[in-house]
Scaffold this motif. Sequence first.
Motif, PDB file in Angstrom:
ATOM      1  N   HIS A   1      64.591  59.062  47.767  1.00 45.13           N
ATOM      2  CA  HIS A   1      64.168  59.225  46.373  1.00 45.13           C
ATOM      3  C   HIS A   1      65.359  59.046  45.433  1.00 45.13           C
ATOM      4  O   HIS A   1      66.514  59.292  45.806  1.00 45.13           O
TER       5      HIS A   1
ATOM      6  N   ARG B   1      61.477  57.355  32.564  1.00 47.83           N
ATOM      7  CA  ARG B   1      60.139  57.260  33.135  1.00 47.83           C
ATOM      8  C   ARG B   1      60.064  57.828  34.561  1.00 47.83           C
ATOM      9  O   ARG B   1      59.641  57.144  35.517  1.00 47.83           O
TER      10      ARG B   1
ATOM     11  N   LYS C   1      60.164  58.339  44.915  1.00 49.39           N
ATOM     12  CA  LYS C   1      59.952  58.888  43.577  1.00 49.39           C
ATOM     13  C   LYS C   1      61.222  58.768  42.742  1.00 49.39           C
ATOM     14  O   LYS C   1      62.341  58.811  43.274  1.00 49.39           O
TER      15      LYS C   1
ATOM     16  N   VAL D   1      54.354  62.208  33.187  1.00 53.02           N
ATOM     17  CA  VAL D   1      55.109  62.812  34.303  1.00 53.02           C
ATOM     18  C   VAL D   1      54.076  63.426  35.241  1.00 53.02           C
ATOM     19  O   VAL D   1      53.169  64.126  34.801  1.00 53.02           O
ATOM     20  N   ASN D   2      54.207  63.148  36.541  1.00 51.99           N
ATOM     21  CA  ASN D   2      53.203  63.643  37.490  1.00 51.99           C
ATOM     22  C   ASN D   2      53.434  65.088  37.917  1.00 51.99           C
ATOM     23  O   ASN D   2      52.489  65.834  38.162  1.00 51.99           O
TER      24      ASN D   2
ATOM     25  N   ASP E   1      58.808  60.127  37.803  1.00 46.90           N
ATOM     26  CA  ASP E   1      57.569  60.674  38.364  1.00 46.90           C
ATOM     27  C   ASP E   1      57.615  62.205  38.339  1.00 46.90           C
ATOM     28  O   ASP E   1      56.603  62.871  38.181  1.00 46.90           O
TER      29      ASP E   1
ATOM     30  N   TRP F   1      55.232  62.419  50.026  1.00 46.69           N
ATOM     31  CA  TRP F   1      55.092  61.466  48.932  1.00 46.69           C
ATOM     32  C   TRP F   1      55.058  60.058  49.542  1.00 46.69           C
ATOM     33  O   TRP F   1      55.926  59.691  50.349  1.00 46.69           O
TER      34      TRP F   1
ATOM     35  N   HIS G   1      54.638  58.249  28.238  1.00 44.88           N
ATOM     36  CA  HIS G   1      54.793  58.255  29.699  1.00 44.88           C
ATOM     37  C   HIS G   1      54.120  59.499  30.256  1.00 44.88           C
ATOM     38  O   HIS G   1      54.107  60.548  29.605  1.00 44.88           O
TER      39      HIS G   1
END
Length: 253
Positions: free
Chosen positions: A52, A124, A24, A183-184, A126, A20, A181
């Motif tokens: 992270h 919020r 995150k 979310v990945n 990732d 990454w 939002h």
Amino acid sequence: MPDETITTEDTLKPVHPESWDEPKRILVVLAHPDDPEFFCGATIAHWTATGHDVRYCLLTCGDKGTQDRSLDSEALCALRQKEQRAAAAVLGVSQLRFLGYPDGYLVPDLNLRRDITRVIRQERPDVVVTCDPTTLFVGNDRLNHPDHRAAGQATLDAVYPAVRDHLNFIELWRDEKLEPHLVNEIWVAGTQAPNLILDVTPFWPIKIRSLYEHASQIGDREKFTERMLKRHTADTTLENPRYEEKFRRILLG
Ligand SMILES: [Zn+2]
């Protein structure tokens, strides 16, 4: 940096989480105090050690989890929240929230989905971590807790589509000013269908140490440690014990 072996199946390409590019924000949404540590404590320790930001949202405070007849639910709730805060501190978790649903009675209804949607829009993240709602049986000798199934179902249903689309639970957007939002990634623990297997051997000791903080749940510490050390992989040797945590990792477009 730990030497990490990751294998994938299905359509996912091999990936190292530490590839990454940026730090995150990772939100772990699970049912009970001790679930994050049992399900994925070593991975959480790895994430915080590599920069992270990991936060927890616990849906219940575990107020039924005892055989001790001297404890009522209120006292147990307070004890388990205290234990959870201490365990999270061991793993380097930055924030905790408890939504206060009664332990043992969690159902994936719209109230729960709305509450999780609110938290995800506030935090919020990732990446969201939860557990697999389709897991009914664990091996040949255990049933999955119904709260785990409910937590997984409600969290997945919140991530898609409720968190993303403003007309879902419109009061969150209209009255509470919580923007939608994206979310990945979702990491689903406690799954029978993993597509990501992490070698977490370097973080197994800290996972065990974090679980010591859940003293009301683990019984005799020595016997508990023995049980945890036996959770090694089939290819482990005395000289080179190996431990894994497994996930279904979903990359949302
Ligand atoms: Zn649990």
